[in-house]
Design an enzyme around this catalytic site. Structure first.
Site, PDB file in Angstrom:
ATOM      1  N   GLU A 155     107.544 103.366 -37.204  1.00  0.00           N
ATOM      2  CA  GLU A 155     106.304 102.975 -36.452  1.00  0.00           C
ATOM      3  C   GLU A 155     105.115 102.874 -37.041  1.00  0.00           C
ATOM      4  O   GLU A 155     104.146 103.780 -36.266  1.00  0.00           O
ATOM      5  CB  GLU A 155     106.393 103.316 -34.998  1.00  0.00           C
ATOM      6  CG  GLU A 155     107.799 103.410 -34.316  1.00  0.00           C
ATOM      7  CD  GLU A 155     107.958 103.877 -32.796  1.00  0.00           C
ATOM      8  OE1 GLU A 155     107.131 104.545 -32.556  1.00  0.00           O
ATOM      9  OE2 GLU A 155     108.741 103.304 -32.235  1.00  0.00           O
ATOM     10  N   ASN A 197     111.311 101.611 -40.292  1.00  0.00           N
ATOM     11  CA  ASN A 197     111.904 101.166 -38.938  1.00  0.00           C
ATOM     12  C   ASN A 197     110.581 100.873 -37.826  1.00  0.00           C
ATOM     13  O   ASN A 197     109.741 101.805 -37.897  1.00  0.00           O
ATOM     14  CB  ASN A 197     112.674 102.233 -38.315  1.00  0.00           C
ATOM     15  CG  ASN A 197     113.499 101.608 -37.128  1.00  0.00           C
ATOM     16  OD1 ASN A 197     113.862 100.800 -37.003  1.00  0.00           O
ATOM     17  ND2 ASN A 197     113.404 102.764 -36.083  1.00  0.00           N
ATOM     18  N   HIS A 234     113.131  96.356 -29.001  1.00  0.00           N
ATOM     19  CA  HIS A 234     113.449  96.613 -27.663  1.00  0.00           C
ATOM     20  C   HIS A 234     112.832  95.465 -26.916  1.00  0.00           C
ATOM     21  O   HIS A 234     111.613  95.239 -26.992  1.00  0.00           O
ATOM     22  CB  HIS A 234     112.501  97.851 -27.168  1.00  0.00           C
ATOM     23  CG  HIS A 234     113.023  99.208 -27.897  1.00  0.00           C
ATOM     24  ND1 HIS A 234     114.101  99.312 -27.420  1.00  0.00           N
ATOM     25  CD2 HIS A 234     112.709  99.887 -28.991  1.00  0.00           C
ATOM     26  CE1 HIS A 234     114.116 100.840 -28.253  1.00  0.00           C
ATOM     27  NE2 HIS A 234     113.501 100.923 -29.040  1.00  0.00           N
ATOM     28  N   GLU A 263     117.535  99.586 -32.547  1.00  0.00           N
ATOM     29  CA  GLU A 263     117.425 100.363 -31.217  1.00  0.00           C
ATOM     30  C   GLU A 263     117.791  99.305 -29.983  1.00  0.00           C
ATOM     31  O   GLU A 263     116.914  99.142 -29.064  1.00  0.00           O
ATOM     32  CB  GLU A 263     116.161 100.894 -31.109  1.00  0.00           C
ATOM     33  CG  GLU A 263     116.033 101.906 -32.045  1.00  0.00           C
ATOM     34  CD  GLU A 263     114.713 102.854 -32.152  1.00  0.00           C
ATOM     35  OE1 GLU A 263     113.959 102.746 -30.748  1.00  0.00           O
ATOM     36  OE2 GLU A 263     114.392 103.504 -33.105  1.00  0.00           O
ATOM     37  N   ASP A 265     117.862  96.908 -27.015  1.00  0.00           N
ATOM     38  CA  ASP A 265     118.095  96.958 -25.540  1.00  0.00           C
ATOM     39  C   ASP A 265     117.318  95.671 -25.010  1.00  0.00           C
ATOM     40  O   ASP A 265     116.311  95.349 -25.661  1.00  0.00           O
ATOM     41  CB  ASP A 265     117.679  98.125 -24.825  1.00  0.00           C
ATOM     42  CG  ASP A 265     116.558  98.814 -25.336  1.00  0.00           C
ATOM     43  OD1 ASP A 265     115.500  98.084 -25.649  1.00  0.00           O
ATOM     44  OD2 ASP A 265     116.159  99.886 -24.833  1.00  0.00           O
TER      45      ASP A 265
HETATM   46  C1  XIL Z   1     112.907 107.357 -27.398  1.00  0.00           C
HETATM   47  C2  XIL Z   1     114.247 108.090 -26.609  1.00  0.00           C
HETATM   48  O1  XIL Z   1     115.255 107.274 -26.167  1.00  0.00           O
HETATM   49  C3  XIL Z   1     113.550 108.802 -25.420  1.00  0.00           C
HETATM   50  O2  XIL Z   1     114.824 109.902 -24.888  1.00  0.00           O
HETATM   51  C4  XIL Z   1     112.721 109.987 -25.758  1.00  0.00           C
HETATM   52  O3  XIL Z   1     111.834 110.564 -24.773  1.00  0.00           O
HETATM   53  C5  XIL Z   1     111.406 109.080 -26.519  1.00  0.00           C
HETATM   54  O4  XIL Z   1     112.038 108.452 -27.643  1.00  0.00           O
HETATM   55  N1  XIL Z   1     111.337 104.181 -30.673  1.00  0.00           N
HETATM   56  C6  XIL Z   1     112.154 104.963 -31.511  1.00  0.00           C
HETATM   57  C7  XIL Z   1     112.881 105.810 -30.679  1.00  0.00           C
HETATM   58  O5  XIL Z   1     112.007 105.076 -32.568  1.00  0.00           O
HETATM   59  O6  XIL Z   1     112.928 107.245 -31.319  1.00  0.00           O
HETATM   60  C8  XIL Z   1     112.502 105.793 -29.215  1.00  0.00           C
HETATM   61  O7  XIL Z   1     113.619 106.966 -28.447  1.00  0.00           O
HETATM   62  C9  XIL Z   1     112.241 104.799 -28.618  1.00  0.00           C
HETATM   63  C10 XIL Z   1     111.169 103.902 -29.035  1.00  0.00           C
END
Ligand code: XIL
Length: 463
Positions: A155, A197, A234, A263, A265
């Protein structure tokens, strides 16, 4: 047509339809990990260490997924709570469980503006740069050889239309912090794939996507070691699956990096959610270098965005419509990856087993750098099969069995783990494209070991 003829015709047609359905079901993989593996890919999940003791969670984790990402346990605040003092206990619990399950590990994340320990948040300049380098070196060295891919930097770009880097304490140490992070990670673990990422990098025309693309292009041009780009993906109503998602995947891949969905969802429910999952999975399978998909949790109730019910299993662990569309898409897709067409059907007879069980090896799909094999066991429901690999070939992933290795790394002992009477594995050629795995023995539970006869298996045709 006389009524009894009509009835007879219906019976015949129904029988034919049933036969087709049964055949299809018997051939199609029945778990996400096995289906992805048949396509030379992985299917993973984020794992929360605190849930490993939940039996429903543990069962789904072992059954469905062949890649794991620690949801929080490998982050900077977790692994280095005070400067240069490292704690790997929570991360190791995940690594060990997933390894026992036959799954591999995505490392997440070495350098990130978020979830930093307090001591790093308060640092700047050279001290912070040195602390980052030390962190990457120590963590990547500790896990050396165990990580499939590392999210080296997470990020680092700003949202919106600027295409600029995100302001952060790390960014303020100098614009070269990202390439320094990648070079440091490569030196510490040369075998891991190194990924950049990010999120909001799914729509090809977004400024943020274009900015990340230009950075990766620049890194490839200048020889900065980068192997993969992770798209977090996401999705929700504010950030829907873009229509050009596959273009984004293929455009990054065209730079000469792997692409991973890291990641995933998708908030929603029912058919709409199922269709979104289908389109994301299909896009990945349509891009040869899209090598794997990870969902960010198992059940809706495990999600960091639980109220959006964005995952594949409901809170009770039941498969949702989104699970079924994901599995269907995995089973249907993936025509672009193989550089050599799949070899089908057993080409070898029983290779071992004069006592308690027989193990039969069947060649699977062959790619330029690797190939799949599956082994079917008959004569025992609980079994141990020993497979010998010819160096420098090396097994890179397994599914539907629990592997352990001898010290040479060439002898793999696979035990049944409740997921049926067959298992599979991917082997990297590493320069030797002719050798094929040999079954050394098959041992059923409660029985004696069969004679350790090595019966040669034929190599599948190459071409
Ligand atoms: C999130 C986790 O799912 C949570 O449990 C935590 O509180 C915060 O981080 N991008 C990422 C992940 O790279 O590491 C994040 O994970 C979600 C967004």
């Amino acid at each position: 047509m006389r009524p009894q003829f009509l009835l007879g015709l219906i019976v015949v047609l129904l029988a034919a339809a049933t036969a087709v359905a049964v055949t299809t079901a018997a051939q199609a993989a029945t778990t996400l990990g096995a289906s992805a593996a048949e396509k030379g890919r992985y299917f993973g999940t984020a794992v929360a260490g605190g849930r490993l003791g939940d039996s429903t969670y543990a069962t789904l984790l072992a059954r469905e997924f062949n890649m794991c990402t620690a949801e929080n346990e490998m982050k900077w605040d977790a692994t280095e709570p005070s400067q240069n003092s490292f704690n790997y206990a929570s991360a190791d619990a995940i690594v060990n469980r997933c390894t026992q399950n036959g799954a591999r590990i995505r490392g997440h994340a070495l350098a990130w503006h978020s979830q930093q320990p307090g001591w790093a948040q308060n640092m700047s300049g050279t001290a912070l740069r040195n602390a980052m380098v030390n962190h990457i070196t120590k963590v990547a060295t500790y896990y050396r050889g165990k990580i499939h891919s590392w999210d080296v930097v997470n990020e680092a770009f700003a949202d919106g239309t600027s295409g600029a880097r995100r302001d952060s304490n790390l960014q303020r140490t100098g614009n070269d912090w990202i390439e320094v992070a990648f070079r440091t990670a490569r030196a510490a673990d040369p075998g891991a794939k190194l990924c950049y990422n990010d999120y909001n990098t799914d729509n090809w025309t977004d400024a943020k996507t274009q900015a990340v693309y230009r950075m990766v292009q620049d890194f490839k041009n200048r020889g900065v070691p980068i192997d993969c780009v992770g798209l977090q993906s996401h999705f929700n109503s504010q950030s829907p699956v873009p229509g050009n998602y596959q273009t984004t995947l293929s455009s990054f891949a065209a730079l000469g990096v792997d692409v991973q969905i890291t990641e995933l969802d998708i908030e929603g429910s029912g058919t709409a959610q199922a269709n979104n999952y289908r389109s994301v999975v299909t896009a990945c399978l349509n891009v040869a270098r899209c090598t794997g998909i990870t969902v960010w949790g198992i059940r809706d109730t495990d999600s960091w965005r639980a109220s959006g019910t964005p995952l594949l299993f409901d809170g009770s662990g039941n498969k949702k419509a989104a699970y079924n569309s994901t599995l269907d898409a995995l089973n249907a897709g993936g025509t672009t990856t193989p550089t050599t067409g799949p070899t089908t059907g057993p080409t070898t007879g029983p290779t071992s087993g004069s006592g308690t069980c027989t193990a039969t090896l069947t060649p699977g799909t062959v790619w330029g750098d690797r190939y799949n094999s599956s082994v079917t066991v008959s004569g025992a429901s609980t079994w141990t099969v020993v497979v010998v690999i010819t160096a420098p070939q090396k097994v890179s992933s397994t599914w539907s069995g629990t592997p352990t290795w001898d010290s040479s790394g060439n002898v793999m002992t696979v035990q049944s783990n409740g997921s049926g009477n067959s298992f599979g594995f991917t082997t990297m050629f590493n320069g030797n494209t002719s050798a094929r795995p040999q079954i050394r023995s098959c041992t059923g539970a409660g029985g004696g070991t069969t004679s350790p006869t090595v019966v040669p298996t034929t190599a599948p045709p190459s071409g």
